[in-house]
Each structure stands twice: as C-alpha cells, then as structure tokens.
Design an enzyme around this catalytic site. Structure first.
Site, mmCIF file in Angstrom:
data_model
loop_
_atom_site.group_PDB
_atom_site.id
_atom_site.type_symbol
_atom_site.label_atom_id
_atom_site.label_comp_id
_atom_site.label_asym_id
_atom_site.label_seq_id
_atom_site.Cartn_x
_atom_site.Cartn_y
_atom_site.Cartn_z
ATOM 1 N N GLY A 50 0.684 -1.097 0.120
ATOM 2 C CA GLY A 50 0.103 0.090 0.019
ATOM 3 C C GLY A 50 0.594 1.286 -0.177
ATOM 4 O O GLY A 50 2.155 1.220 0.456
ATOM 5 N N THR A 51 0.328 2.405 -0.521
ATOM 6 C CA THR A 51 1.266 3.498 -0.586
ATOM 7 C C THR A 51 0.914 4.622 -0.067
ATOM 8 O O THR A 51 1.271 4.584 1.402
ATOM 9 C CB THR A 51 1.391 3.759 -2.379
ATOM 10 N N THR A 52 -0.001 5.571 -0.249
ATOM 11 C CA THR A 52 -0.045 6.980 0.284
ATOM 12 C C THR A 52 -1.103 7.228 1.027
ATOM 13 O O THR A 52 -2.303 6.789 0.582
ATOM 14 C CB THR A 52 -0.139 8.030 -0.673
#
EC number: 3.4.25.1
Length: 285
Positions: A50-52
């Site tokens: 998962g990123t931001t």
C-alpha cells in the site's frame, strides 16, 4: 466435561483476564499473532504494498484519506484496494507498507479495541488506542527487518480534548503525535508539500476533504506507486472524517464532485501555463 459437552468453550475463554485481546492470544495461542511468523533470513517474498495515506485536522475533527493502488515492484498489483478503516467509532487507521500484513494488523487492532470495550465497559482513550497500536507494530519488528514493514497512520477524535488528533509511527513502533496534518507512504513527500500549502487553521470538514484529495492528486502526479482518482473506472480515494458524530466515510458521489472540481481547476491552470510559455518561447528557426 469436555467429552459430555464437546461444543463447550475451553476454560481460557471463560476466565476473566486482561482487557487486551493481543495479550490473550499471546498467552493461549501465540501462533495466531502476525508477529509469531518468522521467515528464513533474506527470504522476504514479493508482496503488494500500500502506498500513500494523508490526514488533516479541521474544526471539530480529522479527515483521513488513502489512494486505491497497491504495487508489487514496478507492477500495479491492485487498483481498488482500501487502505483507510474505522478502528472504532471515534478513530480511523490508514495503512502503508506490506498490504497483507497491514490488513491483518488492522483487523486485530479493531478486535483489540472492541475487546477492551467489552471487558472494561468503556472506550479506551485516544492516547491509549495509539499506544496499543504502537505495541502491535513493535511486535512486527522481526518481519519489518526482513522487508515486510507496516507503517500505519492513526487519527481520531479526542472525546476529552474535543478535537481531532493524528499519530504517526515508525517500523519499531515509535509513536509520534503530528500537528495539523501528516502523510505516510511512498508518495508522502509530495503529499506533505501539498498539505503545507493548502491546509490552514479553521477549515471545516468539506474544505479539509478537498485538501486531502488535492494532496493525493499531487502525490499521484509524481509517485508512480500512488494511484490518482480514476474517472474512467470510477475509482475514488477512500476518505473518512472522524468527529464528535463518529466515523463517517465520504460517499462516491461527493468525492466524484470534489475530483471534478479539482480536475477542472488544474486543467485551466495547465492550459494557461502552456499558453504563456508558448507566447514567450517564440519561433527560434
């Protein structure tokens, strides 16, 4: 007794004990805890990340938002993953890092808070919730050192101080309270720049939602691992506010309207910029 009543729960489930569900598992079946798993040295498997995640306070609460993309190396692993969840009625958690472990950590954290409420008959304080999450992250340190890190962003409405608060963490479980706004994940550098420019004291919930969506726009513009709003597939960020009224996820229709407004404004700015640069450049032939 067990032979006569095979469906009866083990005695451990009937004995009053700690208000921590994690402690209960550690005592009676530690194999169920994510931290109980060990990998051979250097053998971390490829896993979606998962990123931001972004968060910002407003008058009377806090808003948390996350993009919908998960990546595995340079590939897009998922386009519609959800990374923002209600921890309980008055708090939210967003996840960055190894997606599978992060999702399991969130489910365990939700159960931890629910278990505490049932045993103690009251909600855990916001600081107490933040500390419980810190302890759970610290338990994952062994896997984090092998590349499977989980770095959440926790936010909620403090029922005592009557305001929204934001907490960030490092992979060792270190807990840090953030003022006004914060972001974690691969696109956080770009999102923080947007938050610094756009956030201001006295925002209402609607304005704060726009600020965090703009921050995700900026992150997606420069970070390939962050997915921007996708109007073609109708994929919008997950955005939730937490206030005295509790946790409230924003509907897709409302987010679509916000995204359209931001897109139109940025399109006008881009065309205006191109027009100016075209007239200044001239013909060099």
């Amino acid at each position: 007794m067990t032979a006569e009543h095979p469906a009866r729960l083990p005695q451990a489930f009937m004995t009053p004990g700690s208000s921590s569900f994690v402690d209960f598992l550690a005592a009676h079946d530690p194999s169920l805890l994510p931290s109980s798993r060990a990998l051979p040295a250097g053998s971390a498997p490829p896993a979606p990340h998962g990123t931001t995640i972004v968060a910002a306070t407003f008058d009377g609460g806090v808003v948390v938002a996350g993009d919908r993309r998960a990546t595995s190396g340079s590939m897009i692993a998922h386009r519609e993953i959800e990374k923002v969840f209600a921890a309980d009625e008055f708090s939210a958690v967003g996840i960055a890092g190894t997606a599978g472990l992060a999702l399991e950590l969130v489910r365990l954290f939700q159960l931890e808070l629910e278990h505490y409420e049932k045993i103690e008959g009251t909600l855990l304080s916001l600081d107490g919730k933040a500390n419980r999450l810190s302890t759970m992250i610290r338990g994952n340190l062994g896997l984090a050192m092998q590349g499977l890190a989980v770095v959440p962003l926790f936010a909620g409405f403090d029922l005592v101080e009557r305001r929204g608060r934001i907490f960030s963490y490092d992979v060792t479980g270190g807990r840090y309270e953030e003022l006004d706004h914060h972001s974690v994940g691969s696109g956080s550098v770009f999102a923080r720049g947007a938050l610094k420019k756009l956030w201001r004291p006295g925002l209402d919930a609607e304005a704060a939602v726009r600020v965090v969506v703009e921050a995700l726009f900026d992150a997606a513009d420069d970070d390939s691992a962050t997915g921007g709003p996708d109007a073609v597939r109708q994929i919008w960020p997950v955005v939730a506010t937490v206030s005295e009224a509790g946790y409230l996820r924003q509907g897709d229709d409302a987010l679509e309207s916000v995204v359209e407004d931001i897109s139109l404004e940025r399109t006008r700015q881009a065309r205006s910029s191109r027009s100016r640069h075209g007239s200044l450049g001239g013909d060099l032939r």
